[in-house]
Design a protein around this motif. Structure first.
Motif, short mmCIF file in Angstrom:
data_model
loop_
_atom_site.label_atom_id
_atom_site.label_comp_id
_atom_site.label_asym_id
_atom_site.label_seq_id
_atom_site.Cartn_x
_atom_site.Cartn_y
_atom_site.Cartn_z
N VAL A 289 -12.82 10.22 23.40
CA VAL A 289 -12.20 9.09 22.43
C VAL A 289 -10.75 8.68 22.85
N LEU A 290 -9.85 9.94 22.90
CA LEU A 290 -8.42 9.71 23.08
C LEU A 290 -8.31 9.39 24.44
N LYS A 291 -9.03 9.56 25.42
CA LYS A 291 -8.96 9.15 26.81
C LYS A 291 -9.28 7.72 26.80
N GLN A 292 -10.42 7.12 26.11
CA GLN A 292 -10.64 5.77 26.22
C GLN A 292 -9.62 5.07 25.48
N PHE A 293 -9.12 5.42 24.47
CA PHE A 293 -7.96 4.78 23.79
C PHE A 293 -6.76 4.68 24.87
N MET A 294 -6.56 5.66 25.49
CA MET A 294 -5.41 5.77 26.40
C MET A 294 -5.56 4.75 27.62
N ASP A 295 -6.74 4.60 28.02
CA ASP A 295 -7.13 3.74 28.95
C ASP A 295 -7.09 2.26 28.58
N VAL A 296 -7.51 2.05 27.44
CA VAL A 296 -7.33 0.69 26.99
C VAL A 296 -5.89 0.42 26.70
N SER A 297 -5.32 1.34 26.25
CA SER A 297 -3.70 1.09 25.91
C SER A 297 -2.78 0.78 27.32
N VAL A 298 -3.28 1.60 28.51
CA VAL A 298 -2.73 1.51 29.87
C VAL A 298 -3.08 -0.09 30.26
N GLN A 299 -4.37 -0.39 30.22
CA GLN A 299 -4.77 -1.99 30.58
C GLN A 299 -3.99 -2.99 29.83
N GLN A 300 -3.76 -2.76 28.45
CA GLN A 300 -3.16 -3.69 27.73
C GLN A 300 -1.52 -3.92 28.02
N PHE A 301 -1.04 -2.60 28.34
CA PHE A 301 0.18 -2.49 28.91
C PHE A 301 0.42 -3.23 30.20
N GLN A 302 -0.50 -2.87 31.00
CA GLN A 302 -0.40 -3.60 32.36
C GLN A 302 -0.58 -5.19 32.03
N LYS A 303 -1.43 -5.33 31.26
CA LYS A 303 -1.61 -6.78 31.12
C LYS A 303 -0.30 -7.55 30.57
N GLN A 304 0.50 -6.87 29.47
CA GLN A 304 1.52 -7.40 28.83
C GLN A 304 2.46 -7.38 29.91
N ASP A 305 2.63 -6.47 30.57
CA ASP A 305 3.69 -6.35 31.73
C ASP A 305 3.54 -7.38 32.67
N LYS A 306 2.20 -7.76 32.94
CA LYS A 306 2.30 -8.98 34.29
C LYS A 306 2.49 -10.36 33.28
N PHE A 307 1.89 -10.35 32.12
CA PHE A 307 2.48 -11.64 31.17
C PHE A 307 4.16 -11.70 31.23
N ASN A 308 4.59 -10.61 30.81
CA ASN A 308 6.02 -10.52 30.96
C ASN A 308 6.68 -11.13 32.22
N GLU A 309 6.30 -10.49 33.31
CA GLU A 309 6.57 -11.01 34.53
C GLU A 309 6.38 -12.43 34.80
N THR A 310 5.34 -12.88 34.41
CA THR A 310 5.11 -14.10 34.87
C THR A 310 5.86 -15.19 33.82
N PHE A 311 6.09 -14.74 32.48
CA PHE A 311 6.94 -15.52 31.69
C PHE A 311 8.34 -15.56 32.13
N LEU A 312 8.87 -14.42 32.53
CA LEU A 312 10.43 -14.27 32.99
C LEU A 312 10.36 -15.10 34.35
#
Length: 98
Positions: free
Chosen positions: A65-88
């Motif tokens: 469960v923690l691995k799944q949570f971490m995988d989702v968290s990493v994916q969300q972080f990557q999406k947020q990072d991509k959004f931030n780069e696009t926004f900037l």
């Protein structure tokens, strides 16, 4: 050797045989008690092993469960990072326009 002496020897042999039988009975009782105690200890150990196996199963489920949570968290972080780069990037474009 007279019959009387022979009877005394036989009687003494039977008495010693009875003593040995009593000692064997006592040793058997002691061994039986040890066997019973060992069986109890084995039962206790088996119960502990079962509990440890259950805990290991629970830990493995939690790990998954923690691995799944971490995988989702990493994916969300990557999406947020991509959004931030696009926004900037868009902000940079806007700031460069006259």
């Amino acid at each position: 050797m007279s019959d009387k002496d022979l009877l005394v020897v036989i009687s003494e042999m039977l008495r010693k045989q009875d003593q040995q039988a009593e000692k064997l009975d006592l040793h058997s009782e002691i061994l039986n008690e040890h066997t019973r105690l060992l069986k109890n200890q084995i039962d206790i150990s088996n119960k502990q092993v079962d509990k440890l196996n259950q805990q290991t199963g629970s830990i493995n489920e939690m790990k998954d469960v923690l691995k799944q949570f971490m995988d989702v968290s990493v994916q969300q972080f990557q999406k947020q990072d991509k959004f931030n780069e696009t926004f900037l990037s868009k902000l940079d474009e806007i700031s460069k326009k006259p």
